[in-house]
Design a protein around this motif. Structure first.
Motif, PDB file in Angstrom:
ATOM      1  N   TRP A   4       0.831  -1.213   0.000  1.00 23.02           N
ATOM      2  CA  TRP A   4       0.000   0.000   0.000  1.00 23.02           C
ATOM      3  C   TRP A   4       0.858   1.253   0.000  1.00 23.02           C
ATOM      4  O   TRP A   4       0.606   2.193  -0.750  1.00 23.02           O
ATOM      5  CB  TRP A   4      -0.920   0.005   1.227  1.00 23.02           C
ATOM      6  CG  TRP A   4      -1.595   1.330   1.446  1.00 23.02           C
ATOM      7  CD1 TRP A   4      -2.656   1.836   0.735  1.00 23.02           C
ATOM      8  CD2 TRP A   4      -1.247   2.337   2.403  1.00 23.02           C
ATOM      9  NE1 TRP A   4      -2.993   3.092   1.202  1.00 23.02           N
ATOM     10  CE2 TRP A   4      -2.133   3.422   2.227  1.00 23.02           C
ATOM     11  CE3 TRP A   4      -0.270   2.422   3.393  1.00 23.02           C
ATOM     12  CZ2 TRP A   4      -2.084   4.571   3.012  1.00 23.02           C
ATOM     13  CZ3 TRP A   4      -0.211   3.566   4.183  1.00 23.02           C
ATOM     14  CH2 TRP A   4      -1.105   4.626   3.983  1.00 23.02           C
ATOM     15  N   GLU A   5       1.881   1.292   0.853  1.00 21.17           N
ATOM     16  CA  GLU A   5       2.664   2.521   0.997  1.00 21.17           C
ATOM     17  C   GLU A   5       3.546   2.743  -0.219  1.00 21.17           C
ATOM     18  O   GLU A   5       3.929   1.802  -0.907  1.00 21.17           O
ATOM     19  CB  GLU A   5       3.497   2.495   2.293  1.00 21.17           C
ATOM     20  CG  GLU A   5       4.767   1.659   2.235  1.00 21.17           C
ATOM     21  CD  GLU A   5       4.530   0.182   2.473  1.00 21.17           C
ATOM     22  OE1 GLU A   5       5.520  -0.546   2.671  1.00 21.17           O
ATOM     23  OE2 GLU A   5       3.366  -0.262   2.449  1.00 21.17           O
ATOM     24  N   LYS A   6       3.859   3.994  -0.451  1.00 20.17           N
ATOM     25  CA  LYS A   6       4.715   4.349  -1.578  1.00 20.17           C
ATOM     26  C   LYS A   6       6.135   3.809  -1.352  1.00 20.17           C
ATOM     27  O   LYS A   6       6.599   3.703  -0.218  1.00 20.17           O
ATOM     28  CB  LYS A   6       4.764   5.870  -1.743  1.00 20.17           C
ATOM     29  CG  LYS A   6       3.439   6.475  -2.221  1.00 20.17           C
ATOM     30  CD  LYS A   6       3.216   6.181  -3.693  1.00 20.17           C
ATOM     31  CE  LYS A   6       2.036   6.957  -4.249  1.00 20.17           C
ATOM     32  NZ  LYS A   6       0.727   6.557  -3.720  1.00 20.17           N
ATOM     33  N   PRO A   7       6.857   3.467  -2.408  1.00 15.12           N
ATOM     34  CA  PRO A   7       8.238   2.999  -2.259  1.00 15.12           C
ATOM     35  C   PRO A   7       9.083   4.011  -1.487  1.00 15.12           C
ATOM     36  O   PRO A   7       8.993   5.225  -1.717  1.00 15.12           O
ATOM     37  CB  PRO A   7       8.724   2.867  -3.705  1.00 15.12           C
ATOM     38  CG  PRO A   7       7.477   2.637  -4.504  1.00 15.12           C
ATOM     39  CD  PRO A   7       6.407   3.454  -3.828  1.00 15.12           C
ATOM     40  N   GLY A   8       9.866   3.506  -0.550  1.00 13.61           N
ATOM     41  CA  GLY A   8      10.703   4.384   0.258  1.00 13.61           C
ATOM     42  C   GLY A   8       9.995   5.000   1.445  1.00 13.61           C
ATOM     43  O   GLY A   8      10.585   5.797   2.176  1.00 13.61           O
ATOM     44  N   HIS A   9       8.724   4.638   1.644  1.00 12.33           N
ATOM     45  CA  HIS A   9       7.946   5.205   2.747  1.00 12.33           C
ATOM     46  C   HIS A   9       7.602   4.142   3.792  1.00 12.33           C
ATOM     47  O   HIS A   9       6.544   4.179   4.411  1.00 12.33           O
ATOM     48  CB  HIS A   9       6.666   5.859   2.218  1.00 12.33           C
ATOM     49  CG  HIS A   9       6.922   7.129   1.472  1.00 12.33           C
ATOM     50  ND1 HIS A   9       6.646   8.379   1.972  1.00 12.33           N
ATOM     51  CD2 HIS A   9       7.463   7.350   0.245  1.00 12.33           C
ATOM     52  CE1 HIS A   9       6.986   9.310   1.105  1.00 12.33           C
ATOM     53  NE2 HIS A   9       7.477   8.709   0.031  1.00 12.33           N
ATOM     54  N   SER A  10       8.504   3.197   3.982  1.00 20.88           N
ATOM     55  CA  SER A  10       8.338   2.157   4.999  1.00 20.88           C
ATOM     56  C   SER A  10       9.306   2.442   6.140  1.00 20.88           C
ATOM     57  O   SER A  10      10.512   2.241   5.995  1.00 20.88           O
ATOM     58  CB  SER A  10       8.621   0.767   4.409  1.00 20.88           C
ATOM     59  OG  SER A  10       7.772   0.494   3.322  1.00 20.88           O
ATOM     60  N   PRO A  11       8.824   2.915   7.288  1.00 19.31           N
ATOM     61  CA  PRO A  11       9.716   3.251   8.395  1.00 19.31           C
ATOM     62  C   PRO A  11      10.161   2.007   9.148  1.00 19.31           C
ATOM     63  O   PRO A  11       9.730   0.890   8.850  1.00 19.31           O
ATOM     64  CB  PRO A  11       8.836   4.130   9.283  1.00 19.31           C
ATOM     65  CG  PRO A  11       7.461   3.586   9.047  1.00 19.31           C
ATOM     66  CD  PRO A  11       7.413   3.169   7.606  1.00 19.31           C
ATOM     67  N   LEU A  12      11.030   2.204  10.125  1.00 20.61           N
ATOM     68  CA  LEU A  12      11.477   1.106  10.971  1.00 20.61           C
ATOM     69  C   LEU A  12      10.353   0.701  11.923  1.00 20.61           C
ATOM     70  O   LEU A  12       9.756   1.561  12.568  1.00 20.61           O
ATOM     71  CB  LEU A  12      12.710   1.534  11.770  1.00 20.61           C
ATOM     72  CG  LEU A  12      13.460   0.438  12.529  1.00 20.61           C
ATOM     73  CD1 LEU A  12      14.066  -0.559  11.561  1.00 20.61           C
ATOM     74  CD2 LEU A  12      14.565   1.082  13.374  1.00 20.61           C
ATOM     75  N   PHE A  13      10.060  -0.577  11.980  1.00 20.07           N
ATOM     76  CA  PHE A  13       9.038  -1.163  12.843  1.00 20.07           C
ATOM     77  C   PHE A  13       7.612  -0.886  12.337  1.00 20.07           C
ATOM     78  O   PHE A  13       7.344   0.110  11.680  1.00 20.07           O
ATOM     79  CB  PHE A  13       9.145  -0.673  14.299  1.00 20.07           C
ATOM     80  CG  PHE A  13      10.462  -0.926  14.942  1.00 20.07           C
ATOM     81  CD1 PHE A  13      10.935  -2.210  15.088  1.00 20.07           C
ATOM     82  CD2 PHE A  13      11.251   0.123  15.391  1.00 20.07           C
ATOM     83  CE1 PHE A  13      12.165  -2.451  15.686  1.00 20.07           C
ATOM     84  CE2 PHE A  13      12.475  -0.104  15.984  1.00 20.07           C
ATOM     85  CZ  PHE A  13      12.938  -1.400  16.130  1.00 20.07           C
TER      86      PHE A  13
END
Length: 488
Positions: free
Chosen positions: A192-201
């Motif tokens: 779902w999230e845009k590429p590069g928009h996955s934070p830690l945890f």
């Protein structure tokens, strides 16, 4: 202009007048849901994973109709086709967010498996009392297409898609977390999230469409929490203390809120049910604080501690002080009350949150805990004296463990509670519960003045299951509830 409450009241009135003509699943508004049918069945995820019994986890159907001869009994068990899943949280394929879609139906219960990564779709429409397996989403398919593993929270979207938070990659690294999208027939669509928009945890999430916002919370790295809780892992940075604010439905990470040392292990996250409100809470387990988050006038998001559960000095335990460990909470559909469970202390609390910034304690009941009478652990009072909490038996059963998952009736008058958190942590903190099995209780709620009391007529003993004692976790009603329905 009508106030938000007037809008909700109007929705309630419209639903009452036009009940025969509702458009889709769920209810027109949160207040309309409060007038929904009284619950008669509840589905409970039950776990054998980690208990050494060589049995698959299963979905239990429990009769919760007080007029039924099988009241407070398990009336059906649906075993999963594989062992080692660790069924955990659950969600629906459709909910009140799809109310405007006449083609949608709340038919499938979505069961993510926290350890194996499988996702089960369970048909509850053919026979609500005896659900059946509809489809299995295999972890290899998810990993191949998205790289995601360890699925946790499932929410339906107004689009008909199903979104699941995943806590890491296949190796248990927190950097691999993100959000999985399934289509309406449970095919993997991607992230779902845009590429590069996955934070830690990652952990839990809730979206509030009128504010174009989704907020997610952060538990820890699967490689850490699957081995049991170790305080050193917190110091080493393997657990979270942040909230992540995304654009909705865009999937862009907009802001990260660092909750600091007062917000360690933020778990369940809920907005107020009124879809016009830009306010919510997150339960921070280790520091045992309820943190309120809110939208600022400039469009950014802020946070503050709204409720603090003080640690208790103890003897004969692994640490000199014991946190309450807030592991679950929920908000009543009218946004008047907040309920939280302290898994280690053993109490359930009710707070009036009509002033969201200043919650008031209105009810408390102990249903277990580490320092209840009969255990070795002693609590210390301020004067240095020791004490233990006197927890009543229910139908002759000593209450094991502590309150973990909670679920509230639509009308806000009955609170259901189970006591398993996660099998590895259960074994660590409540070994007796793993040996003898979990249970389920019902708490009577005074939803006018406030107050909580154990219902002495209700006790589901998962220690007496046909295949041996099991652990009980999350609960869902066939008609939806206040922790899965979102309004748009």
């Amino acid at each position: 202009m009508a106030t938000d409450m007037e809008v909700l009241q109007n929705g309630k009135a419209a639903a009452a007048v036009n009940g025969c003509c509702k458009k889709g699943p769920g209810y027109a508004s949160p207040l309309a849901a409060m007038d929904g049918p009284k619950e008669s069945l509840i589905y409970v995820t039950c776990i054998y994973t980690g208990m050494g019994r060589g049995k698959p986890d299963y979905l239990a159907t429990v009769d919760i109709d007080p007029k039924s001869p099988s009241y407070s009994k398990v009336i059906h068990r649906l075993p999963m086709p594989y062992e080692g899943d660790e069924l955990h949280h659950s969600g629906w394929n459709s909910c009140s967010s799809c109310y405007g879609d006449p083609s949608a139906a709340r038919r499938y219960l979505v069961l993510p498996s926290l350890i194996s990564g499988r996702i089960y779709a369970i048909d509850t429409q053919k026979d609500p009392k005896a659900p059946s397996l509809y489809k299995v989403v295999q972890p290899d398919d998810v990993i191949k297409k998205t790289g995601l593993a360890f699925p946790h929270t499932a929410h339906c979207l107004a689009s008909g898609e199903i979104m699941l938070s995943c806590l890491g990659d296949k190796d248990g690294n927190a950097e691999g977390n993100g959000f999985l999208l399934l289509d309406s027939d449970f095919n993997v669509k991607g992230r779902w999230e845009k590429p590069g928009h996955s934070p830690l945890f990652g952990y839990d999430f809730w979206y509030q469409p009128r504010h174009n916002t989704m907020i997610s919370s952060t538990w820890g790295a699967p490689s850490a929490f699957t081995k049991g809780f170790n305080l050193q892992d917190v110091a080493d940075g393997h657990y979270g203390r942040h909230l992540h604010v995304y654009t909705w439905p865009g999937g862009e990470l907009q802001q990260t809120l660092d909750l600091g040392n007062t917000g360690l292990l933020p778990l369940e996250v809920r907005f107020l049910h009124n879809p016009s409100e830009a306010i919510g809470y997150v339960g921070c387990a280790l520091t045992s604080n309820m943190v309120r988050f809110f939208k600022n006038p400039d469009g950014s998001w802020g946070h503050e501690v709204a409720i603090s559960v003080k640690p208790v000095k103890v003897q004969n335990w692994i640490l000199p002080e014991m946190p309450g460990l807030i592991t679950d909470f929920l908000i009543s559909l009218d946004d008047r009350f907040l309920y939280l469970a302290n898994w280690l202390h053993g109490d359930i609390r009710q707070y009036n949150i009509e002033d969201p910034a200043n919650p008031k304690l209105t009810g408390q009941v102990f249903v277990g805990g580490v320092f209840q009478k009969g255990n070795a652990v002693l609590a210390e009072a301020e004067d240095g004296s020791t004490y233990q909490v006197d927890v009543p038996e229910v139908q002759g059963h000593r209450l094991r463990g502590g309150p973990q998952m909670i679920q509230l009736s639509l009308d806000g008058k009955r609170l259901y509670v189970t006591n398993s958190l996660f099998s590895t942590w259960d074994r660590q903190f409540y070994p007796e519960m793993v040996e003898k099995g979990g249970h389920m209780l019902q708490i009577d709620v005074d939803s006018e003045k406030g107050g909580l009391a154990i219902n002495p007529r209700f006790f589901v003993d998962f220690g007496a299951e046909p295949d041996g004692p099991s652990l009980a976790h999350e609960m869902r009603y066939p008609g939806g509830d206040c922790t899965s329905d979102i309004w748009i």
